[in-house]
Design an enzyme around this catalytic site. Structure first.
Site, short mmCIF file in Angstrom:
data_model
loop_
_atom_site.label_atom_id
_atom_site.label_comp_id
_atom_site.label_asym_id
_atom_site.label_seq_id
_atom_site.Cartn_x
_atom_site.Cartn_y
_atom_site.Cartn_z
N ASP A 1 0.85 -1.20 0.00
CA ASP A 1 0.00 0.00 0.00
C ASP A 1 0.88 1.25 0.00
O ASP A 1 2.05 1.20 0.41
CB ASP A 1 -0.88 0.03 1.26
CG ASP A 1 -1.88 -1.12 1.28
OD1 ASP A 1 -2.20 -1.65 0.20
OD2 ASP A 1 -2.33 -1.47 2.38
N1 URA Z 1 -1.30 -5.96 3.64
C1 URA Z 1 -1.77 -4.70 3.72
O1 URA Z 1 -2.82 -4.47 4.30
N2 URA Z 1 -1.06 -3.74 3.15
C2 URA Z 1 0.11 -3.93 2.51
O2 URA Z 1 0.72 -2.98 2.02
C3 URA Z 1 0.60 -5.26 2.44
C4 URA Z 1 -0.12 -6.26 3.01
#
Ligand code: URA
Length: 243
Positions: free
Chosen positions: A105
Site C-alpha cells: 500500500d
Molecule cells: N497488507 C496490507 O494491508 N497492506 C500492505 O501494504 C501489504 C499487506
C-alpha cells in the site's frame, strides 16, 4: 538466442534504442573486437563480447532489485498524479522495464522487489508457492493469544476468507504484531487485524520467503540482488515461535 545489437544494448540499460543506434552507426560499438555499424546485426548475448567505447557490456538476462519502499509512493510502474517506486530508480534501470513484484500500500514501507522477470514474479506471488511474507504491524491495542489462534485458524473479513497465517508479537511488546502470510490480497494484513478489532497504525514488510530487507538500506534506497539472494526467496525461514 541471437538478438539485434541495438535491442540488446537497450535491454541492458545502455541507452534508448535511438541512442544506441547512433553509437553503433558511429562505430563506437564493437562485437568481439570488431566495430559493427549495423544496428540490426545479430549478437549472441551469452557468448559475444560487446563493448561500447572499449567498455564491455556485462550481460544480465534479468534484473532483480531490492528496495526499501518509503511511504507515499505507489507500487506501480506509472501513475498520472502520484510518484511511483519506478521514479526512485535511475534511468538505466527504468529502461529495462522493471515492475514491482507484488504491491505494498502507499503508506506501507519495507521490502519490495522489482524485476523484469515475469516468471519469477509469478512464482513468488502465487499462493500455491507458499512463499511467506513477514510484516511488522504497529497496532492501536495489544494482541492476545486468542488473536494468534484466530489467525492460525484463518480470518474472515466480510466475504473474504484468508488462509491460515502465523501471528506473534515482538518480545515484550504486544502492540507490535509480526504476521506471516502467503497470499497477497488487497489490504490483507490491515483487514486481518481489523477482523480481530485492531487498527494498523504502521505497516512494514521485513521478509519475503527467506530474503530479508537489507538493514543497510534506508527508506527510498535500493540495490541489486545477488544470485544467491534470489534463491533465498524460495527458502523459507519459519523460525519464529507462535504464541
Ligand atoms: N497488507 C496490507 O494491508 N497492506 C500492505 O501494504 C501489504 C499487506
Amino acid at each position: 538466442m541471437a538478438e539485434r545489437l541495438d535491442k540488446f544494448l537497450a535491454s541492458q540499460g545502455e541507452g534508448s534504442r535511438k541512442d544506441v543506434g547512433k553509437w553503433i552507426r558511429g562505430g563506437r560499438v564493437t562485437v568481439n573486437g570488431v566495430p559493427v555499424r549495423d544496428p540490426g546485426s545479430k549478437v549472441e548475448p551469452e557468448s559475444d563480447v560487446v563493448e561500447v567505447e572499449g567498455r564491455p557490456v556485462s550481460y544480465q538476462k534479468h534484473v532483480y532489485v531490492m528496495m526499501h519502499k518509503p511511504k507515499g509512493v505507489l507500487s506501480a510502474t506509472e501513475d498520472a498524479r502520484a510518484s511511483t517506486v519506478l521514479d526512485l530508480l535511475p534511468e538505466e534501470l527504468r529502461r529495462r522495464g522493471l515492475f514491482p513484484a507484488g504491491r505494498l500500500d502507499k503508506d506501507t514501507t519495507g521490502l519490495l522487489l522489482l524485476t523484469d522477470d515475469g516468471a519469477l514474479a509469478h512464482r513468488m506471488l502465487a499462493p500455491k508457492s507458499h512463499v511467506y511474507k513477514l510484516y511488522r504491524a504497529q497496532l492501536d491495542a495489544p494482541l492476545t493469544r486468542e488473536d494468534c489462534q484466530a489467525f492460525r485458524e484463518g480470518i474472515s473479513w466480510g466475504e473474504e476468507r484468508y488462509a491460515p497465517a502465523r501471528l506473534s508479537w515482538e518480545e515484550g511488546n504486544p502492540r507490535i504484531g509480526l504476521v506471516e502470510i502467503h497470499e497477497g490480497r488487497f489490504h490483507q494484513v490491515k483487514r486481518m487485524f481489523q477482523a480481530v478489532g485492531k487498527q494498523v497504525l504502521e505497516l512494514e514488510r521485513l521478509r519475503i520467503g527467506g530474503l530479508e530487507l537489507d538493514p543497510a538500506l534506508r527508506e527510498g534506497q535500493y540495490r541489486q540482488l545477488e544470485d544467491a539472494e534470489i534463491s533465498q526467496i524460495f527458502t523459507q525461514q519459519n523460525t519464529r515461535k507462535q504464541k
